[in-house]
Design a protein around this motif. Structure first.
Motif, PDB file in Angstrom:
ATOM      1  N   LEU A 142       0.829  -1.214   0.000  1.00 28.58           N
ATOM      2  CA  LEU A 142       0.000   0.000   0.000  1.00 28.58           C
ATOM      3  C   LEU A 142       0.862   1.261   0.000  1.00 28.58           C
ATOM      4  O   LEU A 142       0.537   2.244  -0.669  1.00 28.58           O
ATOM      5  CB  LEU A 142      -0.955  -0.005   1.190  1.00 28.58           C
ATOM      6  N   THR A 143       1.959   1.231   0.745  1.00 25.74           N
ATOM      7  CA  THR A 143       2.863   2.378   0.813  1.00 25.74           C
ATOM      8  C   THR A 143       3.462   2.664  -0.557  1.00 25.74           C
ATOM      9  O   THR A 143       3.469   3.810  -1.018  1.00 25.74           O
ATOM     10  CB  THR A 143       3.964   2.129   1.856  1.00 25.74           C
ATOM     11  N   GLU A 144       3.936   1.632  -1.214  1.00 25.49           N
ATOM     12  CA  GLU A 144       4.534   1.801  -2.544  1.00 25.49           C
ATOM     13  C   GLU A 144       3.490   2.189  -3.590  1.00 25.49           C
ATOM     14  O   GLU A 144       3.719   3.074  -4.407  1.00 25.49           O
ATOM     15  CB  GLU A 144       5.248   0.522  -2.963  1.00 25.49           C
ATOM     16  N   ARG A 145       2.352   1.547  -3.552  1.00 21.99           N
ATOM     17  CA  ARG A 145       1.316   1.807  -4.565  1.00 21.99           C
ATOM     18  C   ARG A 145       0.759   3.224  -4.477  1.00 21.99           C
ATOM     19  O   ARG A 145       0.534   3.871  -5.497  1.00 21.99           O
ATOM     20  CB  ARG A 145       0.193   0.785  -4.411  1.00 21.99           C
ATOM     21  N   PHE A 195       5.281   3.367   6.551  1.00 20.05           N
ATOM     22  CA  PHE A 195       4.224   2.585   7.185  1.00 20.05           C
ATOM     23  C   PHE A 195       4.794   1.825   8.377  1.00 20.05           C
ATOM     24  O   PHE A 195       5.975   1.500   8.426  1.00 20.05           O
ATOM     25  CB  PHE A 195       3.561   1.604   6.201  1.00 20.05           C
ATOM     26  N   GLY A 196       3.913   1.566   9.325  1.00 18.66           N
ATOM     27  CA  GLY A 196       4.246   0.744  10.467  1.00 18.66           C
ATOM     28  C   GLY A 196       3.193  -0.325  10.610  1.00 18.66           C
ATOM     29  O   GLY A 196       2.011  -0.070  10.400  1.00 18.66           O
ATOM     30  N   GLY A 197       3.637  -1.526  10.946  1.00 22.47           N
ATOM     31  CA  GLY A 197       2.710  -2.632  11.133  1.00 22.47           C
ATOM     32  C   GLY A 197       3.468  -3.875  11.545  1.00 22.47           C
ATOM     33  O   GLY A 197       4.701  -3.873  11.637  1.00 22.47           O
ATOM     34  N   PRO A 198       2.739  -4.957  11.782  1.00 24.28           N
ATOM     35  CA  PRO A 198       3.389  -6.207  12.173  1.00 24.28           C
ATOM     36  C   PRO A 198       4.205  -6.766  11.006  1.00 24.28           C
ATOM     37  O   PRO A 198       3.836  -6.601   9.851  1.00 24.28           O
ATOM     38  CB  PRO A 198       2.216  -7.127  12.522  1.00 24.28           C
ATOM     39  N   ARG A 199       5.329  -7.391  11.342  1.00 22.47           N
ATOM     40  CA  ARG A 199       6.217  -7.911  10.300  1.00 22.47           C
ATOM     41  C   ARG A 199       6.321  -9.431  10.383  1.00 22.47           C
ATOM     42  O   ARG A 199       6.432 -10.001  11.476  1.00 22.47           O
ATOM     43  CB  ARG A 199       7.607  -7.292  10.418  1.00 22.47           C
ATOM     44  N   LEU A 200       6.325 -10.024   9.215  1.00 18.97           N
ATOM     45  CA  LEU A 200       6.552 -11.454   9.096  1.00 18.97           C
ATOM     46  C   LEU A 200       8.044 -11.715   8.938  1.00 18.97           C
ATOM     47  O   LEU A 200       8.746 -10.954   8.286  1.00 18.97           O
ATOM     48  CB  LEU A 200       5.819 -12.004   7.867  1.00 18.97           C
ATOM     49  N   GLU A 201       8.516 -12.797   9.509  1.00 15.95           N
ATOM     50  CA  GLU A 201       9.915 -13.192   9.354  1.00 15.95           C
ATOM     51  C   GLU A 201      10.123 -13.767   7.951  1.00 15.95           C
ATOM     52  O   GLU A 201       9.244 -14.457   7.422  1.00 15.95           O
ATOM     53  CB  GLU A 201      10.242 -14.238  10.411  1.00 15.95           C
ATOM     54  N   THR A 202      11.274 -13.458   7.371  1.00 17.87           N
ATOM     55  CA  THR A 202      11.627 -14.027   6.064  1.00 17.87           C
ATOM     56  C   THR A 202      13.027 -14.637   6.112  1.00 17.87           C
ATOM     57  O   THR A 202      13.888 -14.194   6.871  1.00 17.87           O
ATOM     58  CB  THR A 202      11.609 -12.967   4.945  1.00 17.87           C
ATOM     59  N   THR A 203      13.215 -15.631   5.286  1.00 18.01           N
ATOM     60  CA  THR A 203      14.519 -16.248   5.050  1.00 18.01           C
ATOM     61  C   THR A 203      14.583 -16.576   3.567  1.00 18.01           C
ATOM     62  O   THR A 203      13.659 -17.203   3.031  1.00 18.01           O
ATOM     63  CB  THR A 203      14.694 -17.539   5.884  1.00 18.01           C
ATOM     64  N   ASP A 204      15.650 -16.139   2.920  1.00 20.59           N
ATOM     65  CA  ASP A 204      15.830 -16.401   1.485  1.00 20.59           C
ATOM     66  C   ASP A 204      14.603 -15.981   0.676  1.00 20.59           C
ATOM     67  O   ASP A 204      14.131 -16.717  -0.195  1.00 20.59           O
ATOM     68  CB  ASP A 204      16.146 -17.883   1.233  1.00 20.59           C
ATOM     69  N   SER A 205      14.066 -14.786   0.983  1.00 22.59           N
ATOM     70  CA  SER A 205      12.919 -14.200   0.264  1.00 22.59           C
ATOM     71  C   SER A 205      11.621 -14.995   0.405  1.00 22.59           C
ATOM     72  O   SER A 205      10.695 -14.829  -0.372  1.00 22.59           O
ATOM     73  CB  SER A 205      13.238 -14.002  -1.216  1.00 22.59           C
ATOM     74  N   ARG A 206      11.560 -15.855   1.403  1.00 27.06           N
ATOM     75  CA  ARG A 206      10.329 -16.602   1.700  1.00 27.06           C
ATOM     76  C   ARG A 206       9.903 -16.307   3.137  1.00 27.06           C
ATOM     77  O   ARG A 206      10.737 -16.173   4.024  1.00 27.06           O
ATOM     78  CB  ARG A 206      10.539 -18.108   1.571  1.00 27.06           C
ATOM     79  N   PHE A 207       8.604 -16.241   3.327  1.00 24.20           N
ATOM     80  CA  PHE A 207       8.082 -16.078   4.673  1.00 24.20           C
ATOM     81  C   PHE A 207       8.220 -17.403   5.419  1.00 24.20           C
ATOM     82  O   PHE A 207       7.949 -18.465   4.865  1.00 24.20           O
ATOM     83  CB  PHE A 207       6.623 -15.611   4.646  1.00 24.20           C
ATOM     84  N   THR A 208       8.675 -17.320   6.658  1.00 18.80           N
ATOM     85  CA  THR A 208       8.938 -18.532   7.439  1.00 18.80           C
ATOM     86  C   THR A 208       7.697 -19.062   8.147  1.00 18.80           C
ATOM     87  O   THR A 208       7.691 -20.195   8.616  1.00 18.80           O
ATOM     88  CB  THR A 208       9.998 -18.263   8.528  1.00 18.80           C
ATOM     89  N   GLY A 209       6.669 -18.208   8.272  1.00 19.78           N
ATOM     90  CA  GLY A 209       5.498 -18.596   9.045  1.00 19.78           C
ATOM     91  C   GLY A 209       5.594 -18.137  10.494  1.00 19.78           C
ATOM     92  O   GLY A 209       4.778 -18.504  11.332  1.00 19.78           O
TER      93      GLY A 209
END
Length: 168
Positions: free
Chosen positions: A60-63, A69-83
């Motif tokens: 949304l920020t880019e578009r 923007f501030g909000g909850p963040r998902l963890e990523t590893t190697d460009s994938r979300f870890t869950g």
């Protein structure tokens, strides 16, 4: 366990680059582009705080051209979300993020405004000079200084105009 931790599990294995394609079809309120543009042309700095996951906030920020923007963040590893959750974010974090942005811009909270629609906006509403409840819940309406209904974000512009006038 936080419900956000359960929700984050659904993102496991998803590539970060996949998400923007999914979000292109996201149903959004009308008038975001015009409202963000109006803010920028009139010296207001549009900042997005959201309880939606970071891929949504980033998209949304880019578009639409929000400053940040501030909000909850998902963890990523190697460009994938870890869950897993990298950073939890609640209604007080929304407030704190917005107020930190104001400080960085040299603005007093009383000279700032917030537009929101739900209980998660109440701490921020209580911390700024202008709070606009847009198509909002009863609780947000009760806490706001101005109410706007109508399904088009441009409806908040007259209220935000008071911030522009006060700054002059």
């Amino acid at each position: 366990m936080f419900s956000s931790e359960l929700d984050a599990r659904g993102w496991a294995g998803v590539l970060e680059e996949q998400v923007s394609g999914w979000l292109d079809g996201l149903p959004l309120v009308a008038g975001i582009t015009e409202t963000v543009g109006w803010c920028r042309r009139n010296g207001l700095v549009p900042v997005l705080t959201t309880l939606a996951w970071s891929p949504v906030g980033s998209y949304l920020t880019e578009r639409f051209g929000f400053h940040a923007f501030g909000g909850p963040r998902l963890e990523t590893t190697d460009s994938r979300f870890t869950g897993r959750v990298a950073c939890h974010f609640d209604e007080y974090d929304e407030r704190d993020f917005a107020l930190a942005q104001a400080r960085e811009l040299g603005l007093a909270p009383g000279s700032c405004g917030a537009v929101g629609d739900s209980r998660s906006d109440l701490p921020l509403f209580a911390s700024v000079g202008l709070s606009v409840a847009f198509d909002a819940s009863a609780g947000a309406q009760a806490a706001a200084t101005v109410m706007v209904d109508g399904g088009d974000l441009r409806g908040v512009l007259p209220a935000l105009g008071h911030l522009v006038t006060a700054a002059r």
